[in-house]
Design an enzyme around this catalytic site. Sequence first.
Site, PDB file in Angstrom:
ATOM      1  N   CYS A  29      11.944  -1.520   3.509  1.00  0.00           N
ATOM      2  CA  CYS A  29      10.889  -1.292   2.518  1.00  0.00           C
ATOM      3  C   CYS A  29       9.844  -0.317   3.058  1.00  0.00           C
ATOM      4  CB  CYS A  29      10.297  -2.619   2.072  1.00  0.00           C
ATOM      5  SG  CYS A  29       9.436  -2.516   0.487  1.00  0.00           S
TER       6      CYS A  29
ATOM      7  N   HIS B  98      15.376  -5.423   0.172  1.00  0.00           N
ATOM      8  CA  HIS B  98      15.105  -6.528   1.104  1.00  0.00           C
ATOM      9  C   HIS B  98      16.396  -7.291   1.410  1.00  0.00           C
ATOM     10  CE1 HIS B  98      10.615  -6.682   1.338  1.00  0.00           C
ATOM     11  NE2 HIS B  98      10.770  -5.889   0.291  1.00  0.00           N
TER      12      HIS B  98
ATOM     13  N   GLY C  13       0.787  -1.220   0.000  1.00  0.00           N
ATOM     14  CA  GLY C  13       0.000   0.000   0.000  1.00  0.00           C
ATOM     15  C   GLY C  13       0.823   1.275   0.000  1.00  0.00           C
TER      16      GLY C  13
ATOM     17  N   GLU D 122      16.899  -9.450   3.563  1.00  0.00           N
ATOM     18  CA  GLU D 122      16.638 -10.841   3.951  1.00  0.00           C
ATOM     19  C   GLU D 122      16.522 -11.750   2.737  1.00  0.00           C
ATOM     20  OE1 GLU D 122      12.732  -9.578   2.580  1.00  0.00           O
ATOM     21  OE2 GLU D 122      14.313  -8.598   3.727  1.00  0.00           O
TER      22      GLU D 122
END
Length: 392
Positions: free
Chosen positions: A280, A370, A253, A372
């Site tokens: 993020c 990201h 969103g 991860e």
Amino acid sequence: MASAAYRPAQPKGATGILVLADGSVIWGMGFGSVGSAVGEVCFNTAMTGYQEVMTDPSYDSQIVTFTFPHIGNVGANEEDVESRGLGAVGCIVREEVTPHSNFRARDEFIEWMAAHGKIGLSGVDTRALTRRVRMNGAPNAVIAYDPAGKFDVDALLRQAQEWSGLEGLDLVPRVSRQVNEDWRGGHWQLGFGYTESNRERPHVVAIDYGAKDNIFRNLAKAGAKVTVVPATSTIDQIMALKPEGVFLSNGPGDPAATGEYAVPVIKELLNRDVPIFGICLGHQMLALAAGAKTAKMHQGHRGANHPVQRVGESWGETQGLVEITSMNHGFAVDAATLPDTLEQTHVSLFDGSNCGIAVKGKNAFGVQYHPEASPGPQDSFYLFEKFVGGLG
């Protein structure tokens, strides 16, 4: 593919359809869940990790076009799920999904898609569709699958046109946990699966805006005890857990919409000098709390091969180093709006957009990408070590 509306007749045997808000129609073969879903069409350039992509909550209300033509040949398994069945509403692929040929597979991708309520469309010229998104921006659309091939195209078009789109939309309440959770899962190892983590400190409270599970695994791998809390948690609820650091997760969103309730909490964390790490959407929330602004991107960044460069003198000898990163975002921090209290720490080498910030004088930083991975490279795990190593 032309930008004007293109509405060909339904080919014989077509069981799937993508209807864009401008009236364009793309036919193909449907798979997965029967029905229809509305969302924003985007594209992802990763060559593998499609199951992680489809269960990344950041993809909520999005239809993912995979640019790699062969999707589904590694099947599906429970170890590669990144959330509780959340994520993208559908996907578009070039080739027909074939039976898996991977020793880790437990299900066929088609069956897994159906079980998780996700709609697939194959037989599409994904290169042309990707080009359209790059040239004209990410369109609103409806993806639909009916084994009998019966579609009310006009009704699907109205659905696509009436959807608000992602700008101004707060999707976090749909994907966030509703209660606190003590995270126990550790890192994954081939042949062993996920290890258990029973660390007691340093204690990180992770605010779940729609997090990927691999983020929590990496925090645990870096040495933290992790407690995950809902996105709407108050400052008092968070501080009652006695965190030594607070993590701000990814999520879907418009960050400005989510910021209505998230930013005041983050501002108070900054006022109390609580160490913060954001990824993020969490990175965008931190930037908003510090006085910057965010903006909708033309096409967004989604893939596992995005080069990001370290900038700023604070990096010392590693200034200029390039990391290959995994990304998934359609909004970005506007670098032109960064106040003097923020330092830009990373930039995209694709378009120069902001990919990292640090709050001057505080142990608070965030990155747009990201670290991860899952899927993606592991160049940026050092960020988890930096955050957890600086606590306590």
